[in-house]
Scaffold this motif. Sequence first.
Motif, PDB file in Angstrom:
ATOM      1  N   UNK A 173       0.817  -1.217   0.000  1.00 26.14           N
ATOM      2  CA  UNK A 173       0.000   0.000   0.000  1.00 26.14           C
ATOM      3  C   UNK A 173       0.849   1.265   0.000  1.00 26.14           C
ATOM      4  N   UNK A 174       2.031   1.179   0.567  1.00 26.88           N
ATOM      5  CA  UNK A 174       2.846   2.392   0.724  1.00 26.88           C
ATOM      6  C   UNK A 174       4.034   2.459  -0.221  1.00 26.88           C
ATOM      7  N   UNK A 175       4.452   1.307  -0.746  1.00 28.16           N
ATOM      8  CA  UNK A 175       5.651   1.298  -1.603  1.00 28.16           C
ATOM      9  C   UNK A 175       5.321   0.639  -2.943  1.00 28.16           C
ATOM     10  N   UNK A 195       7.679  -2.215  -3.956  1.00 26.46           N
ATOM     11  CA  UNK A 195       7.975  -3.296  -3.019  1.00 26.46           C
ATOM     12  C   UNK A 195       8.300  -4.576  -3.787  1.00 26.46           C
ATOM     13  N   UNK A 196       9.137  -5.406  -3.191  1.00 28.10           N
ATOM     14  CA  UNK A 196       9.644  -6.579  -3.917  1.00 28.10           C
ATOM     15  C   UNK A 196       8.525  -7.510  -4.366  1.00 28.10           C
ATOM     16  N   UNK A 197       7.586  -7.808  -3.483  1.00 20.48           N
ATOM     17  CA  UNK A 197       6.536  -8.759  -3.838  1.00 20.48           C
ATOM     18  C   UNK A 197       5.653  -8.204  -4.964  1.00 20.48           C
ATOM     19  N   UNK A 198       5.446  -6.884  -4.975  1.00 21.05           N
ATOM     20  CA  UNK A 198       4.644  -6.283  -6.037  1.00 21.05           C
ATOM     21  C   UNK A 198       5.386  -6.341  -7.366  1.00 21.05           C
ATOM     22  N   UNK A 199       6.690  -6.073  -7.334  1.00 25.85           N
ATOM     23  CA  UNK A 199       7.489  -6.144  -8.565  1.00 25.85           C
ATOM     24  C   UNK A 199       7.498  -7.558  -9.134  1.00 25.85           C
TER      25      UNK A 199
END
Length: 302
Positions: free
Chosen positions: A6-8, A11-15
């Motif tokens: 939600x804030x980044x 973020x690694x998992x989102x990438x």
Amino acid sequence: MDANIQTDPNSEILRKTREVFGAPSSLRLLHRLPFGSYLLRFLNHLRGTKGDYFENLAKNIIKARRREEGARERVDLLQLMLTINQAADETSRLSDDEIVAQSVFFLLVGYKNTSNTLAFISYFLAINPLLQDKLRSEIQEAKTSASATSVYDLAQSIDYLDSVINESVRLCPPIFQMNRSCQEDYDFNGVHIPAGMEVIIPTYAIHRDPDAWPNPEKFDPDRFRSDTDDCDRHSYQFLPFGAGPRNCLAMRFALMEIKIALVKVLSKYKFVQSPETQVPLALHTGVMLSPRNGVFLRVETA
């Protein structure tokens, strides 16, 4: 785990999740595979170590849960699987690979299906402004009459919101076809289906069958009004999330996300067509149905 999604935005998992859906066209075969350890094996072949990343992530969370005091008090999908496993006999117990596969599947389907469905709904509302006005009016009326109600409860109470979502996933079902393996010989209307045969269920075609859906290409949420007499339509003529014991694992979770997002956005804004809006929308049949060239709209303060 703290995913910081939600804030980044980086973020690694989102990438890593985004990379999976930007993988080679062979990924479109994913929907044909049984979702057990085969899912992880397939992910491992996608451009390097994406499969390894998700597999290791899930395994580490499982290890942490097994060490964690009071973990059984959690109420989430992973903990339900772990708790049931402790009580199950060996013949019905899930392997760790199966638990990992179901966890990864939940993440991937919940991520992309939800965003695609929201994109399709936004598109249909933009090209049908009178229907969008009706939905926005009902959202405002619900907020006014129940100002102290949580956004979750509010989203569940708006019947027309359900109708809009259902009509969108009728025209653009997230999973445009389903594959099942016949477990035993079966005869239906003179057709013999032998055990082991793969059966393909063409959801997209079923949803546009004129015998079940008059004027099937038209976006018409009133098809799903609670007072509509649809008793002539078979329940399996509407399969946006599958049906039976193998229906979509994340159906309720995805619908909750979609409803809350629409209530929050449409309370303040409306979608309108832009010069870049593609009408009709070109579709892409990859892992799941998606807009081939994206959805381009304008958002106006209402």
